[in-house]
Design a protein around this motif. Sequence first.
Motif, PDB file in Angstrom:
ATOM      1  N   VAL A  45       0.842  -1.206   0.000  1.00 29.69           N
ATOM      2  CA  VAL A  45       0.000   0.000   0.000  1.00 29.69           C
ATOM      3  C   VAL A  45       0.876   1.255   0.000  1.00 29.69           C
ATOM      4  N   LEU A  46       1.957   1.221   0.777  1.00 35.22           N
ATOM      5  CA  LEU A  46       2.860   2.379   0.824  1.00 35.22           C
ATOM      6  C   LEU A  46       3.515   2.650  -0.529  1.00 35.22           C
ATOM      7  N   LEU A  47       3.655   1.600  -1.346  1.00 37.46           N
ATOM      8  CA  LEU A  47       4.354   1.732  -2.628  1.00 37.46           C
ATOM      9  C   LEU A  47       3.429   1.775  -3.839  1.00 37.46           C
ATOM     10  N   LYS A  48       2.106   1.738  -3.602  1.00 37.52           N
ATOM     11  CA  LYS A  48       1.178   1.588  -4.738  1.00 37.52           C
ATOM     12  C   LYS A  48       1.267   2.752  -5.721  1.00 37.52           C
ATOM     13  N   ASP A  49       1.444   3.970  -5.254  1.00 36.31           N
ATOM     14  CA  ASP A  49       1.565   5.114  -6.169  1.00 36.31           C
ATOM     15  C   ASP A  49       2.966   5.187  -6.772  1.00 36.31           C
ATOM     16  N   ALA A  50       3.946   4.784  -5.987  1.00 37.27           N
ATOM     17  CA  ALA A  50       5.321   4.798  -6.492  1.00 37.27           C
ATOM     18  C   ALA A  50       5.510   3.805  -7.629  1.00 37.27           C
ATOM     19  N   LEU A  51       4.636   2.798  -7.709  1.00 38.65           N
ATOM     20  CA  LEU A  51       4.774   1.777  -8.748  1.00 38.65           C
ATOM     21  C   LEU A  51       4.444   2.318 -10.140  1.00 38.65           C
ATOM     22  N   ARG A  52       3.837   3.497 -10.194  1.00 36.10           N
ATOM     23  CA  ARG A  52       3.523   4.103 -11.488  1.00 36.10           C
ATOM     24  C   ARG A  52       4.754   4.873 -11.988  1.00 36.10           C
ATOM     25  N   PRO A  53       5.233   4.553 -13.194  1.00 38.14           N
ATOM     26  CA  PRO A  53       6.432   5.248 -13.688  1.00 38.14           C
ATOM     27  C   PRO A  53       6.178   6.731 -13.937  1.00 38.14           C
ATOM     28  N   ASN A  54       7.211   7.544 -13.768  1.00 41.30           N
ATOM     29  CA  ASN A  54       7.113   8.987 -13.950  1.00 41.30           C
ATOM     30  C   ASN A  54       7.497   9.375 -15.373  1.00 41.30           C
ATOM     31  N   LEU A  55       6.568   9.981 -16.101  1.00 43.33           N
ATOM     32  CA  LEU A  55       6.873  10.474 -17.440  1.00 43.33           C
ATOM     33  C   LEU A  55       7.359  11.912 -17.325  1.00 43.33           C
ATOM     34  N   LYS A  85       9.451  -1.843 -19.904  1.00 41.45           N
ATOM     35  CA  LYS A  85       8.419  -2.486 -20.733  1.00 41.45           C
ATOM     36  C   LYS A  85       7.393  -1.460 -21.238  1.00 41.45           C
ATOM     37  N   THR A  86       7.121  -0.429 -20.438  1.00 42.05           N
ATOM     38  CA  THR A  86       6.244   0.652 -20.886  1.00 42.05           C
ATOM     39  C   THR A  86       6.879   1.363 -22.076  1.00 42.05           C
ATOM     40  N   LEU A  90       5.810   1.828 -26.265  1.00 48.99           N
ATOM     41  CA  LEU A  90       5.476   3.162 -26.777  1.00 48.99           C
ATOM     42  C   LEU A  90       6.458   3.695 -27.815  1.00 48.99           C
ATOM     43  N   ALA A  91       7.664   3.133 -27.863  1.00 52.44           N
ATOM     44  CA  ALA A  91       8.705   3.722 -28.711  1.00 52.44           C
ATOM     45  C   ALA A  91       9.398   2.656 -29.557  1.00 52.44           C
TER      46      ALA A  91
END
Length: 267
Positions: A45-55, A85-86, A90-91
């Motif tokens: 839960v503490l890491l759930k937002d951090a798991l989203r990569p920063n563009l 992998k993202t 995309l590229a």
Amino acid sequence: VMAIFCLAEDLDDLQLRLGNIIVGYTRQRSPIYARDLSADGSMTVLLKDALRPNLVQTLENNPALIHGGPFANIAHGCNSVIATKTGLGLADYVVTEAGFGADLGAEKFFNIKCRKADLQPDAVVIVATIRALKYHGGVARNELVKPDVDATYRGLENLAKHIGNVEQFGVPVIVGINGFESDVREELDCVKSFCSNLGVEAISCTHWADGGAGAEELAKEVVAIADMGQAKFKPLYEDSLPIWEKTRTVAQTLYGAQDIIADKKVQ
């Protein structure tokens, strides 16, 4: 935790990996896992937002994903599997920074990240600087701005070892010379000639002064090499090998060790 986070494929995988952390042992020497303490859910839960990569974007508006950063001297030194992998989705071409040092970051990128994420790299750029080569050639730090072709040449032994290390993984190599204002033509020519004799191209880059245009030649060459499809990537050891044998393999093939030893307790 950063290393685990960077190897996780999704939220469920992250919780599974966090739950596998050994936090201690019972008096009978049985391992106690984070999941036994019901800590894996809270950690996830503490890491759930951090798991989203920063563009993010560069100064020239090129997209970049910045996600995770485990140090290579204590972990595997690469960004997250999710970001890579993202990017691949995309590229046309994705560059992963695996640092620092080809003997640390690259080795762990290949042996750990590529293995676990089933990635197949097409090319490797080894970044070198004239300053670092002169330092390896015996020049004191406060003297590095002075031209010294002989010291540059002596330092190339270090670069040759890195090139040889990377080539063991079956991936073609190109050297990018990260420029400094103090570099002189004779030093750059020395590096290019040396690399050419090894069958590797070295390209001068001036992106520190000219932005993306200063690395265009390198980028085009990387694309050309990647498109040739010559890579035959293979990690240095089988995943099934015992940890002791994995350690021995890395020590001998990358660092030139004769063998490895350890206290009986460790073994």
